[in-house]
Design a protein around this motif. Structure first.
Motif, PDB file in Angstrom:
ATOM      1  N   SER A  36       0.863  -1.470   0.137  1.00 22.15           N
ATOM      2  CA  SER A  36      -0.235   0.002  -0.022  1.00 22.15           C
ATOM      3  C   SER A  36       0.630   1.330  -0.189  1.00 22.15           C
ATOM      4  N   GLN A  93     -10.563   1.006   1.678  1.00 21.13           N
ATOM      5  CA  GLN A  93     -10.540   0.294   1.211  1.00 21.13           C
ATOM      6  C   GLN A  93      -9.609  -0.744   0.180  1.00 21.13           C
ATOM      7  N   LYS A  94      -9.021  -0.779  -0.368  1.00 16.47           N
ATOM      8  CA  LYS A  94      -7.751  -1.188  -0.873  1.00 16.47           C
ATOM      9  C   LYS A  94      -6.949  -2.253  -0.369  1.00 16.47           C
ATOM     10  N   GLU A 140      -9.932  -4.909   0.235  1.00 21.60           N
ATOM     11  CA  GLU A 140      -9.753  -5.568  -0.877  1.00 21.60           C
ATOM     12  C   GLU A 140      -9.116  -6.719  -1.001  1.00 21.60           C
ATOM     13  N   VAL A 141      -7.451  -6.722  -0.238  1.00 17.76           N
ATOM     14  CA  VAL A 141      -6.666  -7.209  -0.456  1.00 17.76           C
ATOM     15  C   VAL A 141      -6.514  -8.305   0.286  1.00 17.76           C
ATOM     16  N   ARG A 170     -10.002   6.149   0.272  1.00 16.23           N
ATOM     17  CA  ARG A 170      -9.646   4.982  -0.600  1.00 16.23           C
ATOM     18  C   ARG A 170      -8.471   3.768  -0.365  1.00 16.23           C
ATOM     19  N   TRP A 171      -7.247   4.315   0.715  1.00 21.97           N
ATOM     20  CA  TRP A 171      -6.428   3.669   0.802  1.00 21.97           C
ATOM     21  C   TRP A 171      -6.681   2.322   2.250  1.00 21.97           C
TER      22      TRP A 171
END
Length: 192
Positions: free
Chosen positions: A102, A160-161, A164-165, A157-158
């Motif tokens: 990230s 959320q990503k 997701e990972v 955004r961070w």
């Protein structure tokens, strides 16, 4: 065949280790490496006879089998997401955080992984079982996760990503666990 699905087997197995029961390892007495009756749990259950294994024994056996056969990343993802064992959950979070790529700071990633693994619980703090990890409400405020004061959309955004990972890791782990449990013959065949 005792589990209706992969996820129910995973959750039961991870919950079994928090039960304080001295007979949890009874399945080990039935397992004899190199013997025909020691090939899989389904065979052990059929051959157990009077000293057959219980559901708790089966859960402990599945726990041991998944722990030994899943790759560490998959095992850690399952433990972080589904375990209620405090120590194992904390270890899994610590294992996963460095694996998440990230642009966020390491502090932000560590906090995001922790918040993913230990979501806020509804209800009043202090009225929950002492066996569960309950973080203070302030922990989930992302303002404390980024000491550089980046904009809210960036932090969202961070997060959320990162989620997701982690969700992708859990998905992969569930598939891998399903393959192991299918081989072991402990899943109910819904097609039959």
């Amino acid at each position: 065949m005792i589990y209706s699905g992969v996820l129910s087997a995973i959750v039961s197995a991870l919950a079994a280790e928090t039960i304080d029961n001295t007979s949890k390892q009874a399945w080990q007495k039935l397992y004899r490496p190199g013997h025909q009756d020691g090939l899989d749990l389904a065979t052990l259950m059929r051959s157990g006879g009077q000293d057959g294994i219980t559901r708790t024994d089966a859960d402990c056996w599945v726990f041991a089998r998944l722990h030994s056969q899943l790759i560490p990343r998959h095992w850690a993802a399952l433990v972080a997401k589904y375990s209620t064992h405090k120590g194992r959950k904390v270890e899994a979070i610590a294992y996963l955080a460095p694996l998440v790529a990230s642009p966020a700071t390491r502090l932000f990633v560590a906090k995001a992984v922790t918040a993913w693994a230990i979501p806020p619980l509804r209800g009043t703090e202090g009225k929950r079982s002492t066996d569960m990890i309950v973080l203070p409400k302030a922990f989930y405020d992302m303002n404390g996760w980024d000491l550089d004061g980046r904009p809210e959309p960036t932090r969202r955004r961070w997060r959320q990503k990162i989620n997701e990972v982690l969700d992708e890791m859990v998905g992969e782990a569930v598939v891998a666990a399903g393959e192991i449990l299918q081989r072991e013959g402990v899943l109910i065949d819904m097609a039959a």
